[in-house]
Design an enzyme around this catalytic site. Structure first.
Site, mmCIF file in Angstrom:
data_model
loop_
_atom_site.group_PDB
_atom_site.id
_atom_site.type_symbol
_atom_site.label_atom_id
_atom_site.label_comp_id
_atom_site.label_asym_id
_atom_site.label_seq_id
_atom_site.Cartn_x
_atom_site.Cartn_y
_atom_site.Cartn_z
ATOM 1 N N ASP A 59 24.835 -15.438 75.223
ATOM 2 C CA ASP A 59 25.080 -14.084 74.718
ATOM 3 C C ASP A 59 26.386 -13.558 75.308
ATOM 4 O O ASP A 59 26.474 -13.308 76.511
ATOM 5 C CB ASP A 59 23.915 -13.166 75.106
ATOM 6 C CG ASP A 59 24.046 -11.776 74.503
ATOM 7 O OD1 ASP A 59 25.114 -11.469 73.931
ATOM 8 O OD2 ASP A 59 23.089 -10.987 74.604
ATOM 9 N N ALA B 142 18.482 1.062 75.544
ATOM 10 C CA ALA B 142 17.493 0.630 74.556
ATOM 11 C C ALA B 142 18.182 -0.360 73.639
ATOM 12 O O ALA B 142 19.164 -0.010 72.991
ATOM 13 C CB ALA B 142 16.971 1.830 73.770
ATOM 14 N N ALA B 143 17.676 -1.588 73.607
ATOM 15 C CA ALA B 143 18.350 -2.647 72.874
ATOM 16 C C ALA B 143 17.465 -3.158 71.747
ATOM 17 O O ALA B 143 16.530 -2.487 71.326
ATOM 18 C CB ALA B 143 18.718 -3.776 73.839
ATOM 19 N N SER B 144 17.747 -4.342 71.242
ATOM 20 C CA SER B 144 17.054 -4.840 70.056
ATOM 21 C C SER B 144 15.627 -5.278 70.346
ATOM 22 O O SER B 144 14.727 -5.082 69.524
ATOM 23 C CB SER B 144 17.837 -6.005 69.443
ATOM 24 O OG SER B 144 17.962 -7.056 70.376
ATOM 25 N N ILE B 145 15.388 -5.867 71.502
ATOM 26 C CA ILE B 145 14.081 -6.444 71.809
ATOM 27 C C ILE B 145 13.300 -5.603 72.804
ATOM 28 O O ILE B 145 12.074 -5.594 72.802
ATOM 29 C CB ILE B 145 14.267 -7.891 72.326
ATOM 30 C CG1 ILE B 145 14.811 -8.771 71.205
ATOM 31 C CG2 ILE B 145 12.966 -8.473 72.847
ATOM 32 C CD1 ILE B 145 15.166 -10.169 71.635
ATOM 33 N N GLY B 146 13.996 -4.870 73.653
ATOM 34 C CA GLY B 146 13.310 -4.054 74.652
ATOM 35 C C GLY B 146 14.239 -3.011 75.224
ATOM 36 O O GLY B 146 15.405 -2.916 74.841
ATOM 37 N N LYS C 50 12.864 -4.537 82.440
ATOM 38 C CA LYS C 50 13.094 -4.711 81.001
ATOM 39 C C LYS C 50 11.738 -4.821 80.322
ATOM 40 O O LYS C 50 10.960 -5.726 80.613
ATOM 41 C CB LYS C 50 13.950 -5.954 80.747
ATOM 42 C CG LYS C 50 14.245 -6.160 79.271
ATOM 43 C CD LYS C 50 15.436 -7.074 79.029
ATOM 44 C CE LYS C 50 15.180 -8.502 79.431
ATOM 45 N NZ LYS C 50 16.253 -9.399 78.955
ATOM 46 N N VAL D 129 15.403 -0.893 79.042
ATOM 47 C CA VAL D 129 15.504 -1.127 80.479
ATOM 48 C C VAL D 129 15.330 0.177 81.239
ATOM 49 O O VAL D 129 15.949 1.191 80.898
ATOM 50 C CB VAL D 129 16.867 -1.763 80.835
ATOM 51 C CG1 VAL D 129 16.948 -2.045 82.338
ATOM 52 C CG2 VAL D 129 17.082 -3.042 80.047
#
Length: 618
Positions: free
Chosen positions: A451, A301-305, A321, A307
């Site tokens: 990135d 779980a990341a900043s924008i979405g 994603k 997976v």
């Protein structure tokens, strides 16, 4: 007196956030107003740490034998029948389904799953509490310090990590709910500052040796409040926190950096109901008809979405994603609210030109939220690197992708930080390939994935290949900028002061009106960065003190800088510093100058200033 100023600044900043929220979102009726007050109190206590969210208890990661592809079953995997509306769980999953522990944050955003090497797996320990310090060599507790370089024949041990178990929380998806979140964060910071100020009045200000005392705002408790609030909010707010987490103590105070390390590792996860709503809206209610199985437990779980692993009808394992709802529409307001907090807490030095950095961040985040654009970038990289040995870009699955959902082939590998545990020859090979890729992207393709997150590079030891994932931050660079930047890099490598100054002015790093102090600091910083390219043969990144040397010059440049760097520099320097830090992390010895000169030899400069460096200088 200083504490009073800090408190005043905090109250002013918090008031601005609340006033802005009230102007945009305050309901007119008394009943709604009472609801608003109730929600505000709940949000404030939640984000300030007084109340907690629901801890998301993941099942144990599936075990995978090094000699076998078989894995254990997971209760989170759902198998679909031919009927789109019927979903059923089955005991035996496909034999190659693999689950991993969610500890790497944005590093998993893309088609990836990490399968630890046997040597690496022995070094890892699972987090046992909400936030704790874990040493991946098996020890717990203690302060995370830089690890001394190991002998060339020994793997480089990994430093201690602060890990955070993800919590299952609904993503605040409306301007109203996100404004409440920021208001709650402001309230929590004010409360934490009052607590710290009171503590100092009673027990005295803690000593920091020769360094000045930190503001009461910058307490460890406040730093953790900030980190946990960003993990709950997700979106642009969390992304900015992750960007700040790669800075050093010369720019961002140590307590904030320690808390932001939690932010970098990952966000809270969407509940199943909200996840299904996103999938239905983006792919249609029959999205399950295109899958054999779907794992509701996210790989990350990341900043924008977040997976999720799935298997499509032809048997291919894929990573899906899925973007958090409301994230793309809240970029502008999120960043403005973060800017208010940064301004009124005086966290960011003046020389960083926050307004310009914010403008660039908005543009980058807007691109990253467009998964159709990311899919196109991934396909473009797959074509560009198709004939390059040692790199692989996963396939994009178009018919299960949209602007907010991206489905790609699932690939395996060891993240770069785990490569530090492998043998020296392997580390040298990976360091060389990473630097080769960086030079190719900028000077040959003029198209770079900017990135630098270590989890975006997964090393497949059996194939000696680096699997590349997450192309949301990919961007083009203008031909003239690339030409002049190559000239500047070579001037830095050759310790050519005049060349560094001339190219820096052409690129926009200098105005031509700088003081001698600023010019000297700028030139010296250029020489330090050019050091790996300064001599033939292998450059030993283990013996490098590049980051410390740059940090010492950073304060001078921030104080005397007359202009912000060009827009291209923000993402470019993030990627370049990430490549250097990765080589330092794994202790690689890389023939940097040979790689640079090979690129320079084949580079076709534009007509303007076609050959500003003589052959002797090369």
């Amino acid at each position: 007196m200083a504490s009073l100023k800090d408190l005043t600044r905090l109250f002013n900043g918090f008031s601005l956030v609340v006033n802005e929220f009230a102007k945009r979102s305050l309901p007119a009726t008394t009943q709604n107003f009472e609801t608003l007050i109730k929600k505000t109190v709940v949000a404030a206590t939640d984000l300030s740490g007084i109340t907690k969210g629901k801890l998301h208890q993941f099942t144990n990661p599936a075990t995978r034998s090094p000699s076998s592809n078989t894995t254990t079953s997971s209760d989170s995997v759902v198998f679909f029948t031919d009927s789109p509306s019927s979903q059923s769980e089955s005991t035996p999953p496909p034999p190659t389904t693999t689950h991993v522990e969610n500890v790497a944050g944005d590093s998993f955003v893309g088609a990836s799953v990490v399968v630890p090497d046997a040597a690496v797996a022995e070094k890892e320990s699972e987090a046992q509490s909400f936030v704790e310090t874990v040493n991946v060599n098996g020890n717990q507790g203690g302060k995370s310090d830089d690890v001394a370089p190991a002998p060339s024949s020994a793997p480089v041990p990994l430093p201690e990590l602060r890990r955070r178990k993800p919590r299952e929380r609904k993503v605040p998806s409306t301007p109203f709910s996100r404004a409440l979140g920021f208001a709650g964060l402001g309230a929590g910071l004010v409360w934490g500052t009052l607590q710290e100020s009171t503590k100092r009045l009673v027990y005295g200000t803690p000593s920091r040796g020769n360094q000045p005392a930190l503001s009461p705002f910058l307490s460890e408790q406040n730093a953790e409040r900030l980190a946990l609030a960003l993990c709950r909010m997700r979106g642009a707010a969390l992304k900015i926190g992750q960007m700040l987490s790669i800075q050093d103590e010369s720019l961002v105070p140590a307590p904030i950096l320690a808390a932001l390390e939690i932010v970098r590792q990952g966000a809270d996860v969407m509940p199943k109901l909200q996840l299904n709503q996103v999938l239905n809206a983006e792919l249609g209610p029959d999205w399950s008809s295109k899958l054999i199985s779907f794992d509701y437990e996210p790989l990350a779980a990341a900043s924008i979405g977040q997976v999720h692993q799935a298997v499509i009808k032809d048997g291919m394992q894929v990573a899906m994603k899925i973007q958090y709802p409301g994230v793309a529409d809240s970029i502008e307001s999120d960043i403005e609210n973060v800017k208010l907090l940064l301004n009124y807490t005086n966290l960011i030095p003046e020389g960083l030109y926050l307004d310009r950095a914010i403008k660039v961040a908005k543009e980058e985040l807007s691109r990253e939220c467009d998964y159709k654009l990311e899919a196109a970038s991934q396909k473009r990289f797959r074509d560009l690197l198709g004939g390059k040995e040692g790199f692989y870009v996963p396939i994009v699955v178009d018919d299960i992708s949209s602007k907010r959902v991206l489905t790609t082939e699932l690939v395996y590998g060891i993240t770069i930080d785990k490569v530090a545990l492998l043998d020296q020859e392997t580390r040298n090979y990976i360091g060389k390939k990473l630097l080769e890729l960086t030079l190719l992207e900028l000077f040959v393709f003029q198209f770079m994935q900017t990135d630098p997150n270590w989890g975006n590079f997964l090393y497949d030891e059996a194939a000696k290949t680096i699997n590349l994932i997450d192309f949301g931050a990919a961007r083009d660079f203008p031909k003239r900028f690339v030409d002049d930047y190559l000239r500047m890099v070579l001037a830095c490598a050759n310790s050519d002061s005049d060349g560094v100054v001339e190219m820096s002015r052409r690129l926009g790093f200098l105005t031509g009106m700088e003081s001698d102090v600023m010019l000297d600091a700028h030139i010296q910083a250029g020489f330090i960065v050019g050091l790996p390219f300064s001599r033939p043969g292998g450059f030993d990144f283990r013996s490098s003190n590049i980051t410390q040397s740059i940090s010492h010059l950073g304060a001078t440049m921030l104080k005397h800088r007359l202009t912000p760097p060009p827009d291209e520099a923000y993402s470019l320097h993030r990627k370049l510093s990430g490549a250097f830090l990765a080589c330092i992390k794994i202790g690689a010895v890389v023939p940097c100058r040979d790689l640079l000169l090979e690129v320079y030899k084949h580079h076709k400069f534009g007509e303007e200033g076609n050959e500003m460096l003589s052959s002797d200088s090369v």
